[in-house]
Design an enzyme around this catalytic site. Structure first.
Site, PDB file in Angstrom:
ATOM      1  CB  ILE A 257      44.649  76.535  14.663  1.00 57.93           C
ATOM      2  CG1 ILE A 257      45.482  77.609  15.329  1.00 57.93           C
ATOM      3  CG2 ILE A 257      43.727  77.122  13.611  1.00 57.93           C
ATOM      4  CD1 ILE A 257      46.584  77.106  16.213  1.00 57.93           C
TER       5      ILE A 257
ATOM      6  CE  LYS B 288      50.697  79.569   9.021  1.00 56.44           C
ATOM      7  NZ  LYS B 288      50.853  78.068   9.244  1.00 56.44           N
TER       8      LYS B 288
HETATM    9  P1  NAP Z   1      42.609  71.490  10.619  1.00 56.40           P
HETATM   10  O1  NAP Z   1      42.770  70.878  11.987  1.00 56.40           O
HETATM   11  O2  NAP Z   1      42.622  70.587   9.436  1.00 56.40           O
HETATM   12  O3  NAP Z   1      41.274  72.338  10.672  1.00 56.40           O
HETATM   13  C1  NAP Z   1      40.761  73.013   9.553  1.00 56.40           C
HETATM   14  C2  NAP Z   1      39.259  72.947   9.615  1.00 56.40           C
HETATM   15  O4  NAP Z   1      38.739  73.640   8.494  1.00 56.40           O
HETATM   16  C3  NAP Z   1      38.754  71.531   9.547  1.00 56.40           C
HETATM   17  O5  NAP Z   1      38.519  71.040  10.840  1.00 56.40           O
HETATM   18  C4  NAP Z   1      37.511  71.642   8.718  1.00 56.40           C
HETATM   19  O6  NAP Z   1      36.374  71.557   9.566  1.00 56.40           O
HETATM   20  C5  NAP Z   1      37.530  73.013   8.079  1.00 56.40           C
HETATM   21  N1  NAP Z   1      37.459  72.927   6.610  1.00 56.40           N
HETATM   22  C6  NAP Z   1      36.662  73.682   5.810  1.00 56.40           C
HETATM   23  N2  NAP Z   1      36.836  73.375   4.535  1.00 56.40           N
HETATM   24  C7  NAP Z   1      37.748  72.409   4.499  1.00 56.40           C
HETATM   25  C8  NAP Z   1      38.320  71.668   3.445  1.00 56.40           C
HETATM   26  N3  NAP Z   1      37.977  71.868   2.162  1.00 56.40           N
HETATM   27  N4  NAP Z   1      39.245  70.746   3.766  1.00 56.40           N
HETATM   28  C9  NAP Z   1      39.598  70.518   5.058  1.00 56.40           C
HETATM   29  N5  NAP Z   1      39.071  71.199   6.097  1.00 56.40           N
HETATM   30  C10 NAP Z   1      38.144  72.120   5.813  1.00 56.40           C
HETATM   31  O7  NAP Z   1      43.738  72.563  10.358  1.00 56.40           O
HETATM   32  P2  NAP Z   1      44.427  73.548  11.412  1.00 56.40           P
HETATM   33  O8  NAP Z   1      45.681  72.942  11.906  1.00 56.40           O
HETATM   34  O9  NAP Z   1      43.447  74.024  12.391  1.00 56.40           O
HETATM   35  O10 NAP Z   1      44.889  74.697  10.413  1.00 56.40           O
HETATM   36  C11 NAP Z   1      43.966  75.595   9.837  1.00 56.40           C
HETATM   37  C12 NAP Z   1      44.724  76.848   9.471  1.00 56.40           C
HETATM   38  O11 NAP Z   1      45.336  77.360  10.664  1.00 56.40           O
HETATM   39  C13 NAP Z   1      45.864  76.598   8.475  1.00 56.40           C
HETATM   40  O12 NAP Z   1      45.968  77.657   7.589  1.00 56.40           O
HETATM   41  C14 NAP Z   1      47.105  76.524   9.365  1.00 56.40           C
HETATM   42  O13 NAP Z   1      48.282  76.950   8.688  1.00 56.40           O
HETATM   43  C15 NAP Z   1      46.724  77.506  10.459  1.00 56.40           C
HETATM   44  N6  NAP Z   1      47.427  77.245  11.724  1.00 56.40           N
HETATM   45  C16 NAP Z   1      47.514  75.989  12.250  1.00 56.40           C
HETATM   46  C17 NAP Z   1      48.261  75.789  13.415  1.00 56.40           C
HETATM   47  C18 NAP Z   1      48.397  74.445  14.078  1.00 56.40           C
HETATM   48  O14 NAP Z   1      49.224  74.307  15.004  1.00 56.40           O
HETATM   49  N7  NAP Z   1      47.639  73.419  13.696  1.00 56.40           N
HETATM   50  C19 NAP Z   1      48.891  76.850  14.021  1.00 56.40           C
HETATM   51  C20 NAP Z   1      48.720  78.124  13.496  1.00 56.40           C
HETATM   52  C21 NAP Z   1      48.000  78.300  12.346  1.00 56.40           C
HETATM   53  P3  NAP Z   1      35.001  70.996   8.956  1.00 56.40           P
HETATM   54  O15 NAP Z   1      35.315  69.714   8.254  1.00 56.40           O
HETATM   55  O16 NAP Z   1      34.154  70.840  10.176  1.00 56.40           O
HETATM   56  O17 NAP Z   1      34.496  72.049   8.024  1.00 56.40           O
END
Ligand code: NAP
Length: 313
Positions: free
Chosen positions: A15, A92
């Site tokens: 995101i 969120k």
């Molecule tokens: P994601 O792709 O897994 O990204 C989260 C990032 O946070 C990871 O790339 C990671 O980067 C970092 N991180 C730090 N501590 C972590 C841990 N203990 N475990 C895993 N990752 C960790 O997730 P995302 O889809 O972007 O979602 C993140 C948030 O945004 C969530 O709350 C989700 O509900 C919200 N969101 C997502 C979307 C969507 O479409 N994907 C839409 C709206 C909102 P590093 O490893 O480099 O630290």
């Protein structure tokens, strides 16, 4: 115009790249000054740090951070940021528990910084028109259908299956962020069934029965196993017709006639969120509505957990 708010983006996952970077770049009130992530690389040659402690120690001037990590690790980062005097934008859900969000809100108030619990789906194009239309009608019943393929939308996101990752309520809370905005009366959980794969800690599907304070039923169907057409729909039957808010809040129809159409999934949502964030920072306010999180917490409290077949990605 006052100087831009100097912002660092934390948790450079899906995101952050898909939505936050373009929305920040498009907002003259904000200036991206650094990114923070355990993995990855600098963005546009800007300073890049492995954690917020290193960012604080670097001396790079920062006014605010936007936290895009999974919810389980967000509170500690937000608390540290507040202690630095940084304004905080929370993706969120705003936290993994209600109490931790309340503690952050108190800490932000005490430190005199703004805390923003963002709900991107509330900024979808159809949401405010739907709210206005429903305000003058009598709601008889509502149906929320949020069915998406987890393998398509959340590949490799193991955190979603862990405690505090919410499972299918990770997208489901978006539906509730809309429903709590558009439905004219408060509603609460009556019963819930949560299907939890035997090898995971969070539900893959759920059925929640809500009721509003006047007695109207609101049924919610969440499923991460949806293949083929995906559904992010809220249908509201009223005394004066049926409103359908489809495609995550972006397409609004009343009795089958299109009242508003947009093909952009999230394109208007994040610019709207960042405008709101800049507004509350300038005004010295916070915006922390936990209503969607409270309903999810209540579904977990009130729900029957049903073991279903293992989920293997
Ligand atoms: P994601 O792709 O897994 O990204 C989260 C990032 O946070 C990871 O790339 C990671 O980067 C970092 N991180 C730090 N501590 C972590 C841990 N203990 N475990 C895993 N990752 C960790 O997730 P995302 O889809 O972007 O979602 C993140 C948030 O945004 C969530 O709350 C989700 O509900 C919200 N969101 C997502 C979307 C969507 O479409 N994907 C839409 C709206 C909102 P590093 O490893 O480099 O630290």
């Amino acid at each position: 115009m006052s100087a831009p708010i100097r912002l660092a983006l934390v948790g450079m996952g899906k995101i952050a790249h898909d939505q936050h970077l373009p929305a920040i770049a498009g907002n003259a009130d904000l200036e991206l000054v650094a990114t923070v992530s355990r993995h990855g690389e600098p963005v546009n040659g800007l300073p890049f740090f492995p954690n917020v402690e290193a960012l604080a120690a670097s001396g790079v001037p920062v006014d605010a951070v936007a936290l895009c990590t999974p919810p389980q690790v967000r509170r500690a980062i937000a608390q540290f940021a507040i202690e630095q005097g940084w304004h905080v934008f929370l993706e969120k859900p705003p936290g993994a528990t209600l109490a931790e969000v309340a503690a952050l809100h108190d800490a932000a108030t005490a430190r005199g910084v703004s805390l923003f619990a963002s709900w991107h789906s509330r900024y979808a194009d159809g949401v405010e028109p739907a709210r206005a239309w429903l305000a003058a009608r009598e709601v008889k019943r509502a149906t929320i259908t949020w069915r998406e393929d987890v393998r398509v939308w959340h590949p490799g996101q193991d955190w979603i299956w862990e405690p505090g990752g919410f499972g299918v309520f990770d997208p489901g809370i978006n539906a509730l962020s809309i429903a709590t905005r558009i439905l004219p009366r408060p509603f609460f959980v009556e019963t819930a069934e949560l299907d939890v794969p035997s090898n995971r800690a969070a539900p893959i599907a759920a059925r929640v029965a809500f009721r509003d304070i006047a007695g109207s039923a609101i049924a919610m169907d969440l499923d991460f196993r949806q293949e083929g057409p995906q559904h992010w729909d809220i249908e509201v039957e009223t005394d004066a017709g049926t409103l359908l808010l489809a495609k995550g809040g972006s397409v609004l129809t009343v009795d089958g006639a299109e009242a508003l159409a947009h093909d952009a999934d999230l394109h208007g949502e994040y610019p709207g969120l960042y405008s709101r964030f800049a507004e509350i920072v300038r005004a010295g306010e916070s915006d922390v509505d936990v209503a969607p999180l409270r309903l999810v917490a209540d579904a977990f409290l009130r729900g029957r957990h049903i073991a279903v077949e293992p989920f293997v990605e």
